[in-house]
Design a protein around this motif. Structure first.
Motif, PDB file in Angstrom:
ATOM      1  N   SER A 210       0.818  -1.214   0.000  1.00  0.00           N
ATOM      2  CA  SER A 210       0.000   0.000   0.000  1.00  0.00           C
ATOM      3  C   SER A 210       0.850   1.262   0.000  1.00  0.00           C
ATOM      4  N   ARG A 211       0.172   2.368  -0.327  1.00  0.00           N
ATOM      5  CA  ARG A 211       0.864   3.645  -0.470  1.00  0.00           C
ATOM      6  C   ARG A 211       0.163   4.723   0.359  1.00  0.00           C
ATOM      7  N   ALA A 212       0.880   5.821   0.602  1.00  0.00           N
ATOM      8  CA  ALA A 212       0.324   6.993   1.262  1.00  0.00           C
ATOM      9  C   ALA A 212       0.548   8.198   0.350  1.00  0.00           C
ATOM     10  N   TRP A 213      -0.442   9.093   0.299  1.00  0.00           N
ATOM     11  CA  TRP A 213      -0.418  10.197  -0.658  1.00  0.00           C
ATOM     12  C   TRP A 213      -0.773  11.521   0.016  1.00  0.00           C
ATOM     13  N   ARG A 214      -0.288  12.604  -0.562  1.00  0.00           N
ATOM     14  CA  ARG A 214      -0.715  13.964  -0.211  1.00  0.00           C
ATOM     15  C   ARG A 214      -1.155  14.640  -1.506  1.00  0.00           C
ATOM     16  N   ALA A 215      -2.392  15.083  -1.530  1.00  0.00           N
ATOM     17  CA  ALA A 215      -2.943  15.694  -2.733  1.00  0.00           C
ATOM     18  C   ALA A 215      -3.369  17.123  -2.422  1.00  0.00           C
ATOM     19  N   CYS A 216      -2.876  18.069  -3.201  1.00  0.00           N
ATOM     20  CA  CYS A 216      -3.200  19.485  -3.009  1.00  0.00           C
ATOM     21  C   CYS A 216      -3.967  20.001  -4.221  1.00  0.00           C
ATOM     22  N   PHE A 217      -4.889  20.917  -3.956  1.00  0.00           N
ATOM     23  CA  PHE A 217      -5.731  21.453  -5.021  1.00  0.00           C
ATOM     24  C   PHE A 217      -5.047  22.644  -5.671  1.00  0.00           C
ATOM     25  N   ASP A 218      -4.968  22.611  -6.992  1.00  0.00           N
ATOM     26  CA  ASP A 218      -4.369  23.692  -7.771  1.00  0.00           C
ATOM     27  C   ASP A 218      -5.489  24.527  -8.383  1.00  0.00           C
ATOM     28  N   ALA A 219      -5.644  25.749  -7.905  1.00  0.00           N
ATOM     29  CA  ALA A 219      -6.738  26.593  -8.373  1.00  0.00           C
ATOM     30  C   ALA A 219      -6.612  26.930  -9.856  1.00  0.00           C
ATOM     31  N   ALA A 220      -5.384  27.055 -10.331  1.00  0.00           N
ATOM     32  CA  ALA A 220      -5.177  27.422 -11.728  1.00  0.00           C
ATOM     33  C   ALA A 220      -5.711  26.353 -12.680  1.00  0.00           C
ATOM     34  N   SER A 221      -5.472  25.093 -12.341  1.00  0.00           N
ATOM     35  CA  SER A 221      -5.930  23.995 -13.195  1.00  0.00           C
ATOM     36  C   SER A 221      -7.245  23.395 -12.714  1.00  0.00           C
ATOM     37  N   ALA A 222      -7.700  23.869 -11.538  1.00  0.00           N
ATOM     38  CA  ALA A 222      -8.943  23.363 -10.934  1.00  0.00           C
ATOM     39  C   ALA A 222      -8.897  21.840 -10.789  1.00  0.00           C
ATOM     40  N   SER A 223      -7.759  21.343 -10.287  1.00  0.00           N
ATOM     41  CA  SER A 223      -7.602  19.896 -10.124  1.00  0.00           C
ATOM     42  C   SER A 223      -6.664  19.613  -8.960  1.00  0.00           C
ATOM     43  N   TRP A 224      -6.713  18.360  -8.483  1.00  0.00           N
ATOM     44  CA  TRP A 224      -5.842  17.912  -7.414  1.00  0.00           C
ATOM     45  C   TRP A 224      -4.564  17.316  -7.993  1.00  0.00           C
ATOM     46  N   SER A 225      -3.456  17.560  -7.341  1.00  0.00           N
ATOM     47  CA  SER A 225      -2.172  16.979  -7.729  1.00  0.00           C
ATOM     48  C   SER A 225      -1.653  16.154  -6.559  1.00  0.00           C
ATOM     49  N   ALA A 226      -1.442  14.856  -6.790  1.00  0.00           N
ATOM     50  CA  ALA A 226      -1.064  13.942  -5.719  1.00  0.00           C
ATOM     51  C   ALA A 226       0.417  13.580  -5.791  1.00  0.00           C
ATOM     52  N   VAL A 227       1.052  13.545  -4.635  1.00  0.00           N
ATOM     53  CA  VAL A 227       2.450  13.140  -4.496  1.00  0.00           C
ATOM     54  C   VAL A 227       2.504  11.973  -3.514  1.00  0.00           C
ATOM     55  N   ARG A 228       3.234  10.927  -3.866  1.00  0.00           N
ATOM     56  CA  ARG A 228       3.320   9.753  -3.013  1.00  0.00           C
ATOM     57  C   ARG A 228       4.431   9.907  -1.985  1.00  0.00           C
ATOM     58  N   TYR A 229       4.123   9.557  -0.732  1.00  0.00           N
ATOM     59  CA  TYR A 229       5.148   9.488   0.304  1.00  0.00           C
ATOM     60  C   TYR A 229       5.913   8.172   0.179  1.00  0.00           C
ATOM     61  N   ASP A 230       7.218   8.231   0.429  1.00  0.00           N
ATOM     62  CA  ASP A 230       8.019   7.003   0.503  1.00  0.00           C
ATOM     63  C   ASP A 230       7.930   6.463   1.927  1.00  0.00           C
ATOM     64  N   ILE A 231       7.272   5.322   2.088  1.00  0.00           N
ATOM     65  CA  ILE A 231       7.072   4.730   3.408  1.00  0.00           C
ATOM     66  C   ILE A 231       7.439   3.254   3.345  1.00  0.00           C
ATOM     67  N   GLY A 232       8.139   2.789   4.365  1.00  0.00           N
ATOM     68  CA  GLY A 232       8.509   1.382   4.406  1.00  0.00           C
ATOM     69  C   GLY A 232       9.993   1.215   4.177  1.00  0.00           C
ATOM     70  N   SER A 233      10.349   0.199   3.432  1.00  0.00           N
ATOM     71  CA  SER A 233      11.758  -0.105   3.241  1.00  0.00           C
ATOM     72  C   SER A 233      11.990  -0.716   1.875  1.00  0.00           C
TER      73      SER A 233
END
Length: 244
Positions: A210-233
């Motif tokens: 499984s993965r963990a993500w942080r998604a932020c809303f970009d007002a200019a594109s009116a969409s969410w942009s998600a970045v994956r956290y590196d978790i585990g080993s």
């Protein structure tokens, strides 16, 4: 507030409340779970909205999100598959609007897991919207949606929308193990935090997939942009994707 198991051993659909002083649990509400079918099911996740005095819960057996007014017990529900919004008075527990095998249920949909693409899992209130994940099939992107609620916490029909999709990772180490998003939160920057859970099916969890993500809303594109956290080993079939 916690999910739990009843004294009879069948706690599917039961929400318990834990006393903040004594620590004693008591039954808060039982949401519809058709007897004899889908025994591995139950509720997905919970969120409490203090401002509206509402508890929100996802039900893996009937595919609905429940909004429960704590002060009155009144229920409002949203069905992701159909977009239907229904309500029930404080004297009910949702059975009158549940699937056919439940007492008083009028739906013709059979009991048990409704199927991938139909079931909300994670749930989180932010502003006037309820954000929720939908458990998609293996090989598909997992999705986050939202639906609007009014000042009292009731769902508003016709307001649901897709917010973002989290891509499927074809190199996950276990075949046929998909990773539904099971928890949603928001940080101080109003970015969405998402956590997956490794699952084969509703009764068969796994791990290291499984993965963990942080998604932020970009007002200019009116969409969410998600970045994956590196978790585990390293050393797993997929490096840094071992959050659960």
């Amino acid at each position: 507030i916690s999910l739990g198991v009843s004294a009879a051993g069948d706690g599917r659909g039961v929400i318990y409340r834990i006393d903040g002083i004594t620590g004693a649990p008591s039954r808060f509400r039982t949401l519809p779970q058709a007897p004899g079918a889908g025994a591995e099911l139950g509720l997905g996740n919970l969120d409490f909205d203090c401002g509206r005095d509402c508890l929100f819960a996802t039900d893996l057996e009937d595919g609905r999100i429940y909004s429960i007014k704590v002060s009155t017990g009144a229920i409002s529900t949203f069905d992701h598959e159909t977009g239907t919004v229904e309500s029930e008075s404080s004297s009910g527990n949702g059975a009158a609007i549940a699937e056919g095998p439940n007492p008083g249920g009028i739906s013709t949909e059979p009991a048990g897991f409704p199927g991938n693409g139909k079931v909300p899992y994670a749930v989180k209130v932010a502003g006037d919207r309820v954000y929720y994940s939908v458990w998609q099939a293996y090989g598909s992107a997992q999705t986050v949606h939202s639906v609007q609620i009014d000042a009292g916490g009731a769902f508003i029909a016709g307001t649901s929308r897709l917010e973002l999709s989290i891509p499927y990772a074809p190199n996950h180490p276990y075949p046929n193990a998909n990773c539904p998003i099971v928890d949603i939160s928001f940080d101080d920057h109003c970015c969405m935090l998402l956590a997956e859970r490794s699952m084969y099916d509703p009764s068969s969890p796994t791990a290291h997939n499984s993965r963990a993500w942080r998604a932020c809303f970009d007002a200019a594109s009116a969409s969410w942009s998600a970045v994956r956290y590196d978790i585990g080993s390293q050393g797993q079939g997929t490096d840094w994707q071992n959050s659960a």
